[in-house]
Motif scaffolding. Structure first.
Motif: not given
Length: 228
Positions: A75, A77, A201, A194, A197-198
């Protein structure tokens, strides 16, 4: 005379017999002999060597090439942070007309990675009964912060009524500013949103990498990726 006729007849019979024999063997040569070479064709892309006795374990394949660095970026960002530089005419005097201001803005990119080099046999759980291989991985971590030098923005300086001249910064000042901006970027990246999300993924990315390997070792197996 009779001998000549007999010899000719015998010759004709021999020639005819030879032709018949050649004809028979020619037809039979087109048929492949049946034999076992120890290879069983499962499908066009899979064969089983029944007599080799060679077995490949999941750990042999997944944990191979340990000397290679395998940091999987799962990920990325981007974020923007700013820092307000303030310079006073008199350090102890907190009075706006004597202050100079200038804002510096940084744009950077943070990368979350899963370090696959840290995997050991303890991270692989082989459920032979249900044919499920589970790989335990660590949660992604914020590994690098890249600052784009072309996206560093320095605003125009603003001066109070009694503040004259440009803000003068030393090398030490620049180092302090840079460290502060990097710390702020880290805070902007390293948050629960974050991180979630990481995580999501990472599970998918690691599955996509190892699932073909697991299927190559045993196509009946299913792969699961979980966090430690």
């Amino acid at each position: 005379m009779k001998k000549i006729i007999i010899l000719r007849a015998v010759s004709i019979i021999c020639i005819a017999a030879s032709l018949i024999i050649l004809f028979i063997f020619r037809d039979s040569s087109n048929v492949s002999p049946k034999y076992s070479d120890g290879i069983t064709v499962v499908d066009p892309n899979t064969i089983v060597l029944s007599d080799s006795g060679v077995r490949v374990s999941f750990s042999d394949v997944i944990l191979s090439k340990r000397n290679e660095t395998r940091k999987l970026v799962v990920y990325e960002q981007e974020a923007e942070v700013s820092y307000e530089i303030e310079d006073r005419l008199i350090e102890a005097l907190d009075w706006d007309p004597t202050k100079k201001h200038q804002k510096v803005t940084y744009k950077g990119k943070g990368s979350f990675i899963v370090n696959l080099d840290s995997l050991t046999k303890n991270n692989l759980i082989d459920d032979k009964e249900n044919k499920i291989l589970t790989i335990k991985i660590k949660h992604p971590i914020l590994d690098t912060i890249e600052i784009d030098p072309y996206k560093i923005k320095v605003d125009n300086q603003t001066n109070g009524l009694l503040a004259l001249g440009k803000i003068k910064l030393t090398v030490a000042d620049y180092n302090v500013i840079e460290k502060e901006l990097k710390d702020r970027l880290k805070e902007a990246f390293d948050n629960s949103n974050n991180g979630q999300k990481a995580d999501d993924l990472a599970l998918k990315a690691v599955y996509d990498i190892y699932n073909p390997i697991v299927k190559a070792v045993d196509s009946d197996y299913k792969l699961k990726i979980e966090f430690e």
